[in-house]
Design a protein around this motif. Structure first.
Motif, short mmCIF file in Angstrom:
data_model
loop_
_atom_site.label_atom_id
_atom_site.label_comp_id
_atom_site.label_asym_id
_atom_site.label_seq_id
_atom_site.Cartn_x
_atom_site.Cartn_y
_atom_site.Cartn_z
N GLY A 17 0.74 -1.11 0.21
CA GLY A 17 -0.05 0.11 -0.01
C GLY A 17 0.88 1.27 -0.05
N PRO A 18 1.04 2.05 1.10
CA PRO A 18 1.67 3.29 1.07
C PRO A 18 3.25 2.97 1.30
N GLY A 19 3.73 1.80 1.38
CA GLY A 19 5.24 2.03 1.54
C GLY A 19 5.94 1.92 0.35
N PHE A 20 5.73 2.57 -0.60
CA PHE A 20 6.49 2.71 -2.12
C PHE A 20 8.03 2.76 -2.11
N ASP A 21 8.59 1.72 -2.50
CA ASP A 21 10.10 1.40 -2.44
C ASP A 21 10.64 1.25 -1.01
N VAL A 22 9.99 1.09 -0.09
CA VAL A 22 10.21 1.15 1.40
C VAL A 22 10.11 -0.11 2.13
N VAL A 23 8.79 -0.84 2.10
CA VAL A 23 8.66 -1.85 2.90
C VAL A 23 8.42 -3.19 1.93
N GLY A 24 8.78 -4.24 2.52
CA GLY A 24 8.60 -5.51 1.80
C GLY A 24 8.20 -6.51 2.94
N LEU A 25 7.52 -7.77 2.23
CA LEU A 25 7.23 -9.00 2.84
C LEU A 25 7.60 -10.09 2.35
N SER A 26 8.12 -11.11 3.22
CA SER A 26 8.65 -12.23 2.25
C SER A 26 7.62 -13.41 2.58
N LEU A 27 7.30 -14.08 1.67
CA LEU A 27 5.97 -14.88 1.38
C LEU A 27 6.36 -16.36 1.08
N VAL A 151 16.49 -11.30 4.37
CA VAL A 151 16.40 -11.39 5.79
C VAL A 151 15.08 -11.74 6.48
N GLY A 152 14.10 -11.72 5.61
CA GLY A 152 12.63 -12.30 5.76
C GLY A 152 11.80 -11.45 6.80
N GLY A 153 10.41 -11.77 6.76
CA GLY A 153 9.44 -11.05 7.56
C GLY A 153 9.02 -9.77 6.98
N PHE A 154 8.58 -9.01 7.83
CA PHE A 154 7.91 -7.47 7.55
C PHE A 154 8.99 -6.59 7.49
N VAL A 155 9.68 -6.15 6.61
CA VAL A 155 10.79 -5.29 6.49
C VAL A 155 10.49 -3.88 5.93
N GLY A 156 11.27 -3.10 6.73
CA GLY A 156 11.45 -1.38 5.93
C GLY A 156 12.94 -1.35 5.71
N SER A 157 13.14 -0.64 4.81
CA SER A 157 14.72 -0.41 4.33
C SER A 157 14.89 0.76 3.55
N TYR A 158 15.93 1.27 3.51
CA TYR A 158 16.24 2.68 2.91
C TYR A 158 17.65 2.49 2.22
N LEU A 159 17.97 3.48 1.30
CA LEU A 159 19.32 3.66 0.61
C LEU A 159 19.80 4.76 1.20
N LYS A 160 21.12 4.40 1.80
CA LYS A 160 21.92 5.61 2.56
C LYS A 160 22.31 6.63 1.71
N GLU A 161 22.42 7.59 2.25
CA GLU A 161 23.18 8.70 1.53
C GLU A 161 24.72 8.67 1.75
N GLY A 201 22.75 -0.13 1.74
CA GLY A 201 21.32 -0.28 2.30
C GLY A 201 20.99 -0.70 3.65
N HIS A 202 19.94 -0.06 4.36
CA HIS A 202 19.77 -0.28 5.82
C HIS A 202 18.39 -0.93 5.83
N TYR A 203 18.09 -1.67 6.88
CA TYR A 203 16.85 -2.21 7.21
C TYR A 203 16.47 -2.53 8.72
N VAL A 204 15.33 -2.59 8.68
CA VAL A 204 14.73 -2.89 10.34
C VAL A 204 13.49 -3.96 9.98
N ARG A 205 13.46 -4.86 11.04
CA ARG A 205 12.29 -5.84 10.59
C ARG A 205 11.14 -5.19 11.74
N PHE A 206 9.95 -5.23 11.21
CA PHE A 206 8.83 -4.64 12.10
C PHE A 206 8.24 -6.19 12.66
N GLY A 207 7.16 -6.15 13.55
CA GLY A 207 6.45 -7.05 13.89
C GLY A 207 5.51 -7.51 12.96
N TRP A 208 4.96 -9.00 13.11
CA TRP A 208 3.86 -9.31 12.56
C TRP A 208 2.79 -10.26 13.30
#
Length: 356
Positions: A17-27, A151-161, A201-208
């Motif tokens: 939905g709103p997390g364009f180029d930011v969040v991903g989900l492993s299935l 890394v799996g799960g519900f993940v947010g990521s960004y490209l470092k400056e 790139g850097h990332y963080v896992r969210f809960g699910w």
């Protein structure tokens, strides 16, 4: 002594939905490689190029030449960046793929991660996760799918400056990272690829919440990511960006709550950055995302385009068949047939090895 490697990489859904180029989900769809590494041959023997076999999704279109196949080209890139010029002689690679091509379920991201992990395992590089991600991001320039696949799960990521030098190194054309091998290329061709800088790139896992499943509604046509990006505007209004930021801030916490709140999540999965512009490429998208709601379909939490599409992802705790069959009927109004699968949110890639 020969070695057998088994590499399993999940499919993914990006944006949610709103997390364009930011969040991903492993299935729970997988690309699985079974790799046989023969014992080193005598020095006098001739070099044997890798042999690839393939089954499953995309079997009729995937190149079986190791210098044209995406996974093995990525693997060779990683090897050469680590001063290992060639694949082991006589390498055998069997690919079994569950991830549909061109449907917004991360098939290319999975192929890239499989290649990075293949190189890491072949050469016993033991690269840390962050460095594996650097190599993947040199090929797949958006972090959402490859990060979730790794890394799996519900993940947010960004490209470092990055600083100017590192930014230049990370921005080399893909044609230099994975050059097209000419028909007459020998094994020494392309030995010095561009090495990625550290920390792209850097990332963080969210809960699910474990009760939340992903229903993939998969139209029977392909849509390339490049084509789906071409329709997006180059500029957005502040109003639309704030709309997405507000919902993304809520969504990353709401999907971890148990029990999940359908009204909260349904609204939080709305988007104004990419989905409205892709509706012309995916007949039925506006109708499915507006007519299938938690009020009409108990168990539904939210619904969105999966990645660039055309797959639609419905997050739900139940009522999967009713959601899918009503989506089928809506797509049939547009002359489109679908398949559907109920998928789990799973862990990241796995590499196993045995010696024979």
């Amino acid at each position: 002594m020969s070695r057998v490697l088994r590499i399993r990489v999940p499919g993914t859904s990006a944006n949610i939905g709103p997390g364009f180029d930011v969040v991903g989900l492993s299935l729970s769809l997988y690309l699985t490689l079974t790799v046989t590494v023969p014992a080193p041959p005598p020095p006098s023997s001739s070099y044997e190029h890798p042999k690839i076999t393939y089954e499953g999704e995309g079997a009729d279109e995937v190149p079986l030449d190791a210098y044209k196949n995406l996974t093995t080209r990525v693997a060779l890139y990683v090897l050469r960046c680590n001063n290992i010029p060639y694949f082991p002689s006589g390498l055998l690679i069997h690919c079994a793929n569950d991830i549909p091509f061109g449907r917004g379920l991360g098939s290319s991201g999975a192929a890239v991660i499989a290649g990075v992990l293949l190189a890491d395992a072949l050469a016993n590089l033991r690269l840390p996760t962050e460095r594996l991600l650097d190599f993947a991001l040199m090929v797949e320039r958006h972090p959402d799918n490859v990060t979730a696949a790794l890394v799996g799960g519900f993940v947010g990521s960004y490209l470092k400056e990055l600083d100017d030098q590192a930014s230049e190194a990370a921005s080399v054309p893909l044609s230099e990272v994975l050059p097209e091998y000419p028909p007459d290329a020998g094994k020494d061709w392309g030995l010095k690829p561009p090495v990625p800088p550290h920390g792209i790139g850097h990332y963080v896992r969210f809960g699910w919440a474990p009760c939340v499943k992903a229903l993939a509604i998969i139209p029977r046509f392909e849509l390339s990511t490049a084509k789906a990006r071409e329709v997006l505007p180059k500029e957005y209004s502040r109003k639309d960006l704030v709309f997405n930021l507000q919902r993304l801030a809520v969504l990353t916490t709401a999907l971890a709550q148990s029990p999940p709140d359908p009204d909260l999540i349904y609204e939080a999965m709305k988007d104004r950055v990419h989905q409205p512009y892709r509706k012309t490429l995916i007949p039925g998208l506006p109708e499915v995302t507006s007519r299938i709601t938690p009020a009409t379909h108990p168990g539904l939490l939210g619904i969105c385009l999966s990645g660039a599409g055309p797959t639609i992802l419905a997050l739900a705790t139940g009522g999967f068949e009713a959601i899918a069959e009503d989506a089928r009927n809506i797509f049939r109004e547009q002359g489109i047939e679908i398949d559907w699968k109920v998928l789990e949110v799973v862990g990241g890639s796995v590499v196993e090895e045995e010696k024979q």
